[in-house]
Design a protein around this motif. Structure first.
Motif, PDB file in Angstrom:
ATOM      1  N   HIS A   1      -3.506   6.200  -5.252  1.00 40.14           N
ATOM      2  CA  HIS A   1      -4.542   6.577  -4.153  1.00 40.14           C
ATOM      3  C   HIS A   1      -4.741   7.608  -3.341  1.00 40.14           C
ATOM      4  O   HIS A   1      -5.172   7.591  -2.429  1.00 40.14           O
ATOM      5  N   ASP A   2      -4.113   8.573  -3.383  1.00 35.07           N
ATOM      6  CA  ASP A   2      -4.035   9.785  -2.668  1.00 35.07           C
ATOM      7  C   ASP A   2      -5.191  10.701  -3.107  1.00 35.07           C
ATOM      8  O   ASP A   2      -6.176  10.657  -4.193  1.00 35.07           O
TER       9      ASP A   2
ATOM     10  N   TYR B   1      -6.768   6.344   0.247  1.00 36.82           N
ATOM     11  CA  TYR B   1      -6.023   5.778   1.400  1.00 36.82           C
ATOM     12  C   TYR B   1      -5.133   7.027   2.335  1.00 36.82           C
ATOM     13  O   TYR B   1      -4.345   7.717   1.153  1.00 36.82           O
TER      14      TYR B   1
ATOM     15  N   LEU C   1       1.248  -1.105  -0.255  1.00 38.73           N
ATOM     16  CA  LEU C   1      -0.235   0.222   0.137  1.00 38.73           C
ATOM     17  C   LEU C   1       0.970   1.349  -0.125  1.00 38.73           C
ATOM     18  O   LEU C   1       0.406   2.547  -0.764  1.00 38.73           O
ATOM     19  N   ARG C   2       2.057   1.449   0.828  1.00 40.69           N
ATOM     20  CA  ARG C   2       2.685   2.671   1.155  1.00 40.69           C
ATOM     21  C   ARG C   2       3.457   2.705  -0.908  1.00 40.69           C
ATOM     22  O   ARG C   2       3.848   3.719  -0.895  1.00 40.69           O
TER      23      ARG C   2
ATOM     24  N   LEU D   1      -1.999   4.926   6.304  1.00 42.67           N
ATOM     25  CA  LEU D   1      -2.858   3.561   6.583  1.00 42.67           C
ATOM     26  C   LEU D   1      -3.550   2.809   7.926  1.00 42.67           C
ATOM     27  O   LEU D   1      -3.858   1.972   8.230  1.00 42.67           O
TER      28      LEU D   1
ATOM     29  N   HIS E   1       0.618   4.486  -2.775  1.00 42.58           N
ATOM     30  CA  HIS E   1       0.072   5.523  -2.510  1.00 42.58           C
ATOM     31  C   HIS E   1      -0.476   6.610  -3.026  1.00 42.58           C
ATOM     32  O   HIS E   1      -0.947   7.041  -3.463  1.00 42.58           O
TER      33      HIS E   1
ATOM     34  N   TYR F   1      -9.453   4.652   4.725  1.00 41.98           N
ATOM     35  CA  TYR F   1      -9.672   4.335   3.672  1.00 41.98           C
ATOM     36  C   TYR F   1     -10.895   4.844   2.816  1.00 41.98           C
ATOM     37  O   TYR F   1     -11.471   5.220   3.875  1.00 41.98           O
TER      38      TYR F   1
ATOM     39  N   PRO G   1      -1.572   7.787   4.334  1.00 37.37           N
ATOM     40  CA  PRO G   1      -0.602   7.131   4.400  1.00 37.37           C
ATOM     41  C   PRO G   1      -0.259   6.202   5.900  1.00 37.37           C
ATOM     42  O   PRO G   1       0.333   5.938   5.450  1.00 37.37           O
TER      43      PRO G   1
END
Length: 113
Positions: free
Chosen positions: A31-32, A46, A24-25, A50, A28, A53, A48
Motif C-alpha cells: 500500500h505504498d 498510506y 497496517l504496518r 500511519l 504497508h 492515507y 508508514p
C-alpha cells in the motif's frame, strides 16, 4: 457525455489501536506509493507513520456539465473511500479530494527532429 476522472481522496487515520497499527504496518509494502494506480476498484495507500492515507479511483460520470460531473466524481470517490475504510475496519476523516478529467488533458507530442 461520459467523463472519466482520476480522483484522489486524501485523509487522516482516526482511532487506530495497536492491533490495527500492526496489521497496517505488516501490509504497508502493498500500500505504498509504488503501488499507486487509478482503478475503478480503487487503490488504498498510506504512509508508514500511519497518519495519512489516500484512495485513488478512476470514476466515469455521465453528465453534460463538466462542473457537475466533477462534483459527482468527488462525491462518488468519497463514498467509495468511506466504504473501503469500513470494510477494513478503519476510520478516518477526509481532508481533501482532487480529480483530473482524462478527456480534458491535452497530450503533447514530442518534438520531432
Amino acid at each position: 457525455m461520459n467523463r472519466t476522472y482520476r480522483t484522489t481522496v486524501r485523509g487522516r487515520f482516526a482511532d487506530l489501536d495497536d492491533t490495527r497499527r500492526a496489521t497496517l504496518r505488516a501490509a504497508h509494502e502493498d500500500h505504498d506509493m509504488f503501488s499507486a494506480r487509478f482503478t475503478s476498484e480503487g487503490t488504498f495507500l498510506y504512509t508508514p507513520e500511519l497518519v495519512t492515507y489516500q484512495h485513488r479511483f478512476e470514476i466515469v460520470i455521465e453528465e453534460e456539465s463538466p462542473e457537475d460531473a466533477e462534483v459527482l466524481a468527488h462525491m462518488r470517490a468519497e463514498e467509495l473511500a468511506k466504504a473501503d475504510l469500513d470494510k477494513r475496519g478503519l476510520s478516518g476523516r477526509t481532508v481533501g479530494v482532487s480529480s483530473v478529467c482524462v478527456e480534458d488533458v491535452k497530450l503533447r507530442r514530442g518534438v520531432r527532429r
